[in-house]
Design a protein around this motif. Structure first.
Motif, PDB file in Angstrom:
ATOM      1  N   TYR A 182     -48.365 117.010  24.122  1.00 19.22           N
ATOM      2  CA  TYR A 182     -47.299 116.766  25.107  1.00 19.22           C
ATOM      3  C   TYR A 182     -47.691 117.337  26.469  1.00 19.22           C
ATOM      4  O   TYR A 182     -47.555 116.659  27.501  1.00 19.22           O
ATOM      5  CB  TYR A 182     -45.994 117.391  24.624  1.00 19.22           C
ATOM      6  CG  TYR A 182     -44.899 117.367  25.672  1.00 19.22           C
ATOM      7  CD1 TYR A 182     -44.171 116.204  25.919  1.00 19.22           C
ATOM      8  CD2 TYR A 182     -44.609 118.506  26.423  1.00 19.22           C
ATOM      9  CE1 TYR A 182     -43.179 116.178  26.891  1.00 19.22           C
ATOM     10  CE2 TYR A 182     -43.615 118.483  27.393  1.00 19.22           C
ATOM     11  CZ  TYR A 182     -42.904 117.319  27.623  1.00 19.22           C
ATOM     12  OH  TYR A 182     -41.931 117.294  28.599  1.00 19.22           O
ATOM     13  N   PHE A 183     -48.187 118.564  26.482  1.00 18.58           N
ATOM     14  CA  PHE A 183     -48.561 119.187  27.760  1.00 18.58           C
ATOM     15  C   PHE A 183     -49.801 118.524  28.368  1.00 18.58           C
ATOM     16  O   PHE A 183     -49.934 118.453  29.589  1.00 18.58           O
ATOM     17  CB  PHE A 183     -48.778 120.692  27.569  1.00 18.58           C
ATOM     18  CG  PHE A 183     -47.512 121.453  27.319  1.00 18.58           C
ATOM     19  CD1 PHE A 183     -46.517 121.501  28.294  1.00 18.58           C
ATOM     20  CD2 PHE A 183     -47.288 122.088  26.113  1.00 18.58           C
ATOM     21  CE1 PHE A 183     -45.331 122.193  28.058  1.00 18.58           C
ATOM     22  CE2 PHE A 183     -46.110 122.773  25.877  1.00 18.58           C
ATOM     23  CZ  PHE A 183     -45.122 122.823  26.849  1.00 18.58           C
ATOM     24  N   ASN A 198     -50.457 115.282  28.055  1.00 14.76           N
ATOM     25  CA  ASN A 198     -49.921 114.049  28.641  1.00 14.76           C
ATOM     26  C   ASN A 198     -49.228 114.312  29.969  1.00 14.76           C
ATOM     27  O   ASN A 198     -49.362 113.536  30.916  1.00 14.76           O
ATOM     28  CB  ASN A 198     -48.950 113.385  27.661  1.00 14.76           C
ATOM     29  CG  ASN A 198     -49.634 112.853  26.422  1.00 14.76           C
ATOM     30  OD1 ASN A 198     -50.859 112.796  26.359  1.00 14.76           O
ATOM     31  ND2 ASN A 198     -48.858 112.485  25.428  1.00 14.76           N
ATOM     32  N   GLN A 199     -48.489 115.416  30.030  1.00 15.96           N
ATOM     33  CA  GLN A 199     -47.810 115.753  31.281  1.00 15.96           C
ATOM     34  C   GLN A 199     -48.807 116.055  32.393  1.00 15.96           C
ATOM     35  O   GLN A 199     -48.619 115.667  33.555  1.00 15.96           O
ATOM     36  CB  GLN A 199     -46.892 116.967  31.073  1.00 15.96           C
ATOM     37  CG  GLN A 199     -45.686 116.695  30.189  1.00 15.96           C
ATOM     38  CD  GLN A 199     -44.753 115.659  30.780  1.00 15.96           C
ATOM     39  OE1 GLN A 199     -44.331 115.763  31.927  1.00 15.96           O
ATOM     40  NE2 GLN A 199     -44.442 114.627  30.002  1.00 15.96           N
ATOM     41  N   SER A 200     -49.892 116.731  32.053  1.00 16.05           N
ATOM     42  CA  SER A 200     -50.879 117.102  33.074  1.00 16.05           C
ATOM     43  C   SER A 200     -51.641 115.878  33.589  1.00 16.05           C
ATOM     44  O   SER A 200     -52.129 115.881  34.731  1.00 16.05           O
ATOM     45  CB  SER A 200     -51.868 118.121  32.500  1.00 16.05           C
ATOM     46  OG  SER A 200     -52.695 117.538  31.515  1.00 16.05           O
ATOM     47  N   MET A 223     -50.447 112.930  34.181  1.00 13.47           N
ATOM     48  CA  MET A 223     -49.633 112.076  35.039  1.00 13.47           C
ATOM     49  C   MET A 223     -49.898 112.424  36.494  1.00 13.47           C
ATOM     50  O   MET A 223     -49.840 113.590  36.887  1.00 13.47           O
ATOM     51  CB  MET A 223     -48.146 112.249  34.709  1.00 13.47           C
ATOM     52  CG  MET A 223     -47.777 111.844  33.281  1.00 13.47           C
ATOM     53  SD  MET A 223     -46.052 112.183  32.852  1.00 13.47           S
ATOM     54  CE  MET A 223     -45.207 111.104  34.001  1.00 13.47           C
ATOM     55  N   ASN A 283     -49.919 106.361  22.215  1.00 14.85           N
ATOM     56  CA  ASN A 283     -50.082 107.743  22.629  1.00 14.85           C
ATOM     57  C   ASN A 283     -50.439 108.608  21.424  1.00 14.85           C
ATOM     58  O   ASN A 283     -49.826 108.487  20.352  1.00 14.85           O
ATOM     59  CB  ASN A 283     -48.774 108.227  23.262  1.00 14.85           C
ATOM     60  CG  ASN A 283     -48.973 109.508  24.055  1.00 14.85           C
ATOM     61  OD1 ASN A 283     -49.606 110.435  23.576  1.00 14.85           O
ATOM     62  ND2 ASN A 283     -48.435 109.536  25.257  1.00 14.85           N
TER      63      ASN A 283
END
Length: 691
Positions: free
Chosen positions: A381-382, A384-386, A388, A646
Motif C-alpha cells: 500500500y505504501f 503504491n502511494q509513493s 503516485m 495491483n
C-alpha cells in the motif's frame, strides 16, 4: 536441490531421531564417522553453490532478461515445482534401481554442465537457450536431490539415534550458515561489480559452477578414501503403497461399499492387515496435509514476489551502505537460526505443559504466516502511494529550465505567473486538453507543447540559439524501480566534440556510466546504480572531476551542461524523485513468516514421523514434496491472474487464503485425532481375533 523448503525436509528427519531417550556421554554424539564429517563440509558448500544461483535468478530475469515480475515469478516457481516433482522420481530410481550414490554420480555432473551453460549463455545473452538449460537443470536437481539427502543420513548408524539427531542438526545449521554467507555476498557481486558493461550476473553463475565442482570433488574424495557407507537399492515402498491403495480402490468399485469397515480393508487379503493399516494411516495423514500447499504458496514467495517488492523499496542505510533487494532474503535463515533455540528452550516446553497438541501448533504457524502477508499488504500500500506522481489523467506537469543569462516568466493555463531566474527551474501543472504553458520574455510569448503527455511531467529547456528563442521538451521518466536511479544529459553549447561525461561509482568495480550527448537535445536516460558517484569530464588528454553527489533510489536526475562567458558550467537537478518506503519494513513480514515456519515445519516433521508407520516415512516425504510443488503451482496461477492487477490485491488474497488454510488444518487435525482413536481400536480388535 537446496531450496528454502529444504528446512522442512531436515526437520522431518530430525523428528524421527529425536524420539530416542538414550543417554550417551556429551562428546560421543559429536564423534561422527569420517564420511559423515566430510558430508558436513559438502553441505556447507552445496548450500552456498545452489543458493548463489536461486538467490539472484529472479532479479536476473527482470533486470536482464526483461521479464515482467509476473512472468519471472511464474517461471521461477515452475522450475521449483518441477524439481520437487522430480524428487519423487529420483527417490524411486535411487531406492529401487541405481542406489543413492550412483544416482548422484550420474546426474550431478550433468547438472554442473547445465549451470556452466547458464554462465556461458548469460555472457552472450542467448536467453531462450538459457531458459531451456535452467529447466533441464531443474529436472536433474530433482533426480539427485532426494538421493543425496538420504545418502547423508545413511552415514550415521541407525542404532545411534542421539548421534543422528546431532548430525542432522549440524547439517541444518551448517547449510544455513552457507546460505547466510552467500546471501550477503551474492547481491554485492552482481550489483557492485560490472562486467561486459553490465551488472556482473555471470560472476554469480560461475561461482555456482565452481562451488558445485568443489562439492563433487568432496564426494569423490570420500569415495576414493572409502569413508562412506553405501547401501544397495531395495524395493521402493512408495510404489508398493500406491499399488495397495489402487487395489483397494479397484475392489471398492467392484464390490461396492464395505459395510462396517473401510474400503481399504478389501486389500487385506493380498497385502495383509498390518500393511493395509499402515496405508490407511498414510491416507489419513495425506488428508491432513490438504491445507499445507497454501502455506507453501506464501513461504515460497520469499524468493520471488517478496524480492520483487523489495526492488520497489529504499535500501539505502547510508550513502555508502545499501541493502539490495535480494539481500533481504537472508533474514529468513538468520531468523531461523535465532528462533529455533528460543522455541526449543521456552515456547515448546510451555505448549507441552498445557497439552497443546501438535496439529494445532501447525495451524498456529499458518496464522502467523497470515500475519506476515498482512504486513506485505501494508508495505505494498505504501509503495503504491509513493509511486503516485500527484497528477490526474487530465493534467500535465511542466518543469521549465531557464538556460539564459536573464530571467523569464512562466505563465500557466490559468494565467498564473512565475519568474524563473537564470539557470533556474520552476514547475507548474496545466490542463492537458488544448492548453499550453507560455514563456514570456519582455513582450514576446513562446508556447511549450505538452501534447500526448497527459498524466506525466515534462521538462522544457528554454534558450537562445543564434538569436532565435527556442526550447527543447522531453517527458520526465516516472521512476518506479527503487533499486536504480536514472540520469540523462542536457548539453547546451557546453561540451566540445571530444569531451564526454561519465558517472563513476565511488564504491564497486567498473561502475562507470557514460552520459550520451544529443546535440542541444535531451540525451537518453542511463540506468545507474544508487549511492555515491563522481561526475567526471573526459577528453583525449585529461580527466577532470567536477563534483561528487548521491543518487537515491527511484530518482531521475538531469545533468545540465552550458557555457557561461567561455567557461564550462555543469549543474545537476532532480527531475523526479520517488519517496519509497524503506526496505527494512520487510523485517516484520519476514519475522512473522519465520515464526510461522518454525511452528509449521518443526511440528509437521514431528507429527508426520510420530504418526507414520516406520515403513511409510518415505511415502510421507513424497507427499510433502507434492505439497511444496502444489504451492508453487498456486503461485503461478495467482501470478497469471494478477499480472495486470495491483499487487496489493495479490497479498490480500494470500492473507485470506493462508488464514483459511489454518482453519482447515485445525479442523482436519481434530478430525485426524478422533479418527486415530477409532482406527487404533479397530486394529487392536482385529489383532485380538487373529490371536
Amino acid at each position: 536441490c537446496i531450496n528454502k523448503s529444504k528446512i522442512l525436509l531436515y526437520f522431518i528427519e530430525m523428528a524421527e531421531s529425536e524420539s530416542s531417550t538414550e543417554k550417551l556421554k556429551f562428546w560421543h554424539k559429536y564423534k561422527f564417522p569420517k564420511g559423515a564429517a566430510l558430508l558436513i563440509v559438502y553441505q556447507f558448500f552445496s548450500g552456498m553453490g545452489v543458493y548463489a544461483f536461486t538467490l539472484i535468478f529472479p532479479i536476473y530475469m527482470t533486470s536482464m532478461m526483461m521479464y515482467s515480475d509476473a512472468t519471472a515469478t511464474s517461471f521461477y516457481h515452475a522450475r521449483a515445482g518441477i524439481t520437487f516433482c522430480m524428487n519423487i522420481v529420483g527417490a524411486i530410481i535411487a531406492d529401487s534401481y541405481l542406489g543413492r550414490i550412483k544416482t548422484f554420480l550420474i546426474f550431478y555432473p550433468i547438472d554442473i554442465l547445465m549451470y556452466f551453460g547458464v554462465f556461458i549463455f548469460s555472457i552472450y545473452e542467448t536467453y531462450t537457450t538459457l531458459v531451456t538449460v535452467v529447466l533441464i537443470s531443474a529436472v536433474l536437481c530433482g533426480m539427485y536431490g532426494s538421493a543425496m539427502r538420504a545418502f547423508v543420513g545413511d552415514q550415521i548408524p541407525e542404532t545411534d539415534q542421539v548421534m543422528l539427531s546431532t548430525f542432522l542438526h549440524m547439517i541444518y545449521l551448517i547449510n544455513n550458515l552457507g546460505i547466510i554467507i552467500i546471501g550477503f555476498v551474492g547481491p554485492i557481486i552482481h550489483k557492485d561489480i560490472y562486467c561486459f558493461k553490465k551488472e556482473c550476473y555471470p560472476l554469480n553463475f560461475v561461482l555456482t559452477v565452481l562451488l558445485m565442482v568443489l562439492t563433487f570433488s568432496i564426494v569423490g574424495l570420500g569415495l576414493f578414501l572409502r569413508w562412506f557407507v553405501i547401501k544397495l537399492p531395495t524395493k521402493n515402498i512408495f510404489i508398493e503403497t500406491l499399488a495397495c491403495i489402487g487395489y483397494g480402490m479397484k475392489c471398492r468399485f467392484q464390490k461396492g461399499r464395505n459395510p462396517g469397515g473401510h474400503w481399504m480393508d478389501y486389500a487385506e487379503d493380498k497385502y495383509g492387515v498390518v500393511f493395509v493399516h499402515d496405508c490407511k494411516v498414510v491416507l489419513g495423514l495425506i488428508f491432513f496435509l490438504l491445507g499445507h500447499p497454501i502455506f507453501f504458496t506464501v513461504f515460497e514467495q520469499m524468493s520471488s514476489v517478496w524480492t520483487f517488492q523489495a526492488r520497489y523499496m529504499d535500501g539505502m542505510v547510508t550513502n555508502d551502505f545499501i541493502l539490495k533487494a535480494d539481500h533481504i532474503q537472508t533474514l529468513n535463515p538468520i531468523l531461523v537460526v535465532i528462533l529455533i533455540p528460543i522455541f526449543e528452550m521456552s515456547i515448546y516446553p510451555i505448549l507441552d505443559k498445557i497439552n497443546f497438541k501438535v496439529p494445532y501448533r501447525i495451524s498456529v504457524g499458518q496464522y502467523f504466516t497470515a500475519i506476515s502477508c498482512f504486513f506485505m499488504v501494508l508495505n505494498q500500500y505504501f509503495i503504491n502511494q509513493s509511486l503516485m506522481n500527484g497528477l490526474n489523467p487530465s493534467e500535465t506537469g511542466v518543469k521549465v529550465l531557464n538556460s539564459n543569462s536573464f530571467p523569464i516568466v512562466l505563465i500557466d493555463d490559468k494565467y498564473n505567473n512565475q519568474t524563473i531566474p537564470p539557470q533556474g527551474v520552476k514547475k507548474t501543472i496545466i490542463s492537458s486538453f488544448g492548453s499550453t504553458a507560455t514563456i514570456a520574455v519582455n513582450q514576446s510569448r513562446f508556447n511549450i507543447s505538452v501534447f500526448n503527455n497527459s498524466g506525466n511531467f515534462v521538462m522544457a529547456a528554454v534558450y537562445f540559439n543564434n538569436s532565435i528563442f527556442t526550447s527543447v521538451t522531453s517527458r520526465i521518466l516516472s521512476q518506479d524501480d527503487g533499486g536504480y536511479s536514472k540520469v540523462r544529459l542536457l548539453n547546451i553549447n557546453g561540451l566540445s566534440k571530444d569531451e564526454e561525461i561519465f558517472l563513476n561509482g565511488k564504491f564497486g568495480i567498473n561502475k562507470n556510466f557514460h552520459l550520451i550527448k544529443n546535440g542541444s537535445q535531451f540525451g537518453d536516460y542511463v540506468k545507474c546504480e544508487i549511492g555515491t558517484f563522481e561526475l567526471v569530464v573526459k577528453s583525449k588528454n585529461s580527466v577532470k572531476k567536477i563534483m561528487e553527489f548521491v543518487l537515491h533510489p527511484g530518482q531521475t536526475e538531469l545533468i545540465y551542461v552550458y557555457n557561461e562567458n567561455g567557461k564550462l558550467q555543469i549543474q545537476r537537478m532532480t527531475e523526479y524523485k520517488v519517496h519509497l518506503p524503506k526496505i527494512y519494513w520487510q523485517f516484520f513480514p519476514y519475522l512473522f513468516v519465520t515464526i510461522g515456519e518454525v511452528f509449521f515445519n518443526v511440528n509437521t516433521g514431528i507429527f508426520l514421523y510420530s504418526e507414520a508407520p516406520a515403513s511409510m516415512k518415505s511415502v510421507l516425504l513424497s507427499a510433502q514434496y507434492m505439497c511444496i510443488a502444489l504451492g508453487d503451482v498456486i503461485i503461478i496461477i495467482l501470478s497469471s491472474v494478477f499480472e495486470s492487477l495491483n499487487l496489493l490485491y495479490f497479498f490480500v488474497l494470500c492473507t485470506v487464503l493462508v488464514f483459511i488454510s489454518g482453519l482447515v488444518t485445525t479442523m482436519l487435525g481434530r478430525t485426524y485425532l478422533k479418527e486415530k482413536e477409532r482406527r487404533d481400536l479397530n486394529i487392536f480388535s482385529k489383532s485380538s481375533e487373529n490371536i
